[in-house]
Design an enzyme around this catalytic site. Structure first.
Site: not given
Length: 401
Positions: A255-256, A263, A268, A272, A288, A298, A320
């Protein structure tokens, strides 16, 4: 009167049902006849009147909810006030009835989810068409076989009859009848062959359409990653493979961090772009045995087959670190975003009774990572709340995007 004043609602039309604006002037009282000394003004045509009413309802919808005027909001407003999108009308009606404000963000997310559901409905419709085409093809093939059998039997009877008579005028008539039957059999058989070929082409075209629609419905169009629906199918397949091959399997939620701040500060569209940047970095893990999807908002989900819990945490930590080390700038304003990072929770799927439980464990680990200061990866099932802490608590984390 405001858009929520019950005294302003109008009974006909979607806008009236939603209570989105005051009554039109022409609905409050009849208009007096307008005449001049020379000629009466031409009456408004029904079509022009309907167009004018739609424009008035769209205006009241946007103004009544304080929405900006843009091609996107105009399209949404049109679909609501005309009832062109019944599902959206229902969702907007429920949202308005709850007293919550209508915002561009809520509308965009609602429309996006509705489009995903619409994609699923299209797939189901195509599946039904494909099943119908295959059934029709089967009927055609059965009819062709039946017709061929019937013609062959008739032909055999004529041949037998021909062999039982002496050469004479009767033999000539039998030969003529036999020739006629053979010609008719050939004509009908060719008709059946053309019908079978047509059914085969239609079936192949429907199969291609089904595959295209399935791919379209399973892609998140903002990031280009598979969406949640596609991931759930992959998760089921990968779990079966992992069990069959006795391989480890881990699932992670990423999760960002503080995405709402991005935002709110940059808009926004800039948000994005940040989503796409993180999605691209995570997508580099894909192969694979590693699958990455956008789970919603997010949040991203990663499935790693062949990696144990420690290895999966290390793999995600490297991504990260790569993202956190970048210094992104809003190209529209030349303003730095600040550090963009994500938090992650990782779970060993085999340690839980089913996929749902493993996902819940990864989500809980993600929550712990957020509470522990963000910008870190935590493994599920560890007693220490810092879990698999890949970096020390960051006192400056409050400035992260």
């Amino acid at each position: 009167m405001n858009a929520h004043d019950p005294g302003t609602s109008r009974s006909p039309g979607w806008a009236r049902w939603l209570g989105l604006g005051p009554a039109r002037e022409d609905e409050r009282a009849p208009r007096p006849a307008q005449t001049t000394d020379t000629q009466q003004e031409p009456a408004e045509s029904p079509a022009d009147k309907r167009r004018r009413h739609v424009l008035e309802d769209i205006t009241r919808f946007l103004m009544g909810h304080g929405l900006p005027i843009s091609p996107h909001t105009l399209t949404i407003a049109h679909d609501v006030v005309t009832g062109a999108n019944p599902a959206l009308v229902r969702l907007v009606g429920e949202h308005v009835a709850s007293g919550a404000p209508l915002t561009v963000e809520w509308l965009e997310e609602t429309v996006r989810c509705d489009e995903e559901e619409s994609g699923a409905r299209q797939i189901h419709a195509l599946v039904r068409k494909l099943e119908g085409a295959i059934a029709q093809f089967g009927c055609t093939a059965t009819a062709a076989r039946s017709a061929t059998t019937s013609y062959n039997e008739t032909l055999a009877e004529q041949v037998d009859a021909l062999g039982g008579i002496a050469p004479c005028q009767e033999a000539s008539s039998a030969i003529e009848a036999l020739t006629s039957v053979a010609r008719e059999m050939l004509r009908r058989t060719r008709d059946m062959e053309r019908e079978i070929s047509r059914s085969e082409r239609e079936t192949e075209a429907l199969q291609r359409s089904l595959e295209d629609a399935r791919r379209e419905a399973e892609i998140d169009h903002l990031t280009g990653l598979p969406n949640r629906r596609a991931f759930e199918a992959v998760f089921e397949d990968e779990l079966a493979l992992a069990k069959d091959k006795n391989e480890p399997l881990c699932v992670a939620f990423c999760d960002i961090d503080r995405f709402k701040r991005v935002n709110d500060t940059h808009g926004h569209e800039a948000g994005d772009r940040v989503l796409r940047t993180v999605a691209q970095a995570l997508a580099e893990l894909s192969n694979d045995k590693c699958h990455v999807a956008r789970h919603g908002g997010e949040e991203f989900v990663v499935l790693l087959r062949g990696s144990n819990l420690a290895t999966a945490c290390t793999v995600l930590d490297e991504t990260r670190e790569t993202i956190a080390a970048r210094r992104l700038v809003n190209r529209a304003t030349n303003t730095p975003f600040g550090r963009i990072s994500f938090s992650a929770g990782v779970a060993d799927v085999h340690a839980y009774p089913n996929r749902k439980s493993a996902l819940r464990a990864a989500d809980e680990a993600l929550f712990r990572a957020k509470l522990a200061g963000r910008n870190r990866v935590i493994a599920a099932g560890q007693d220490d709340w810092n879990g698999f802490r890949v970096i020390p608590p960051d006192p400056a984390s409050g400035t992260a995007a």
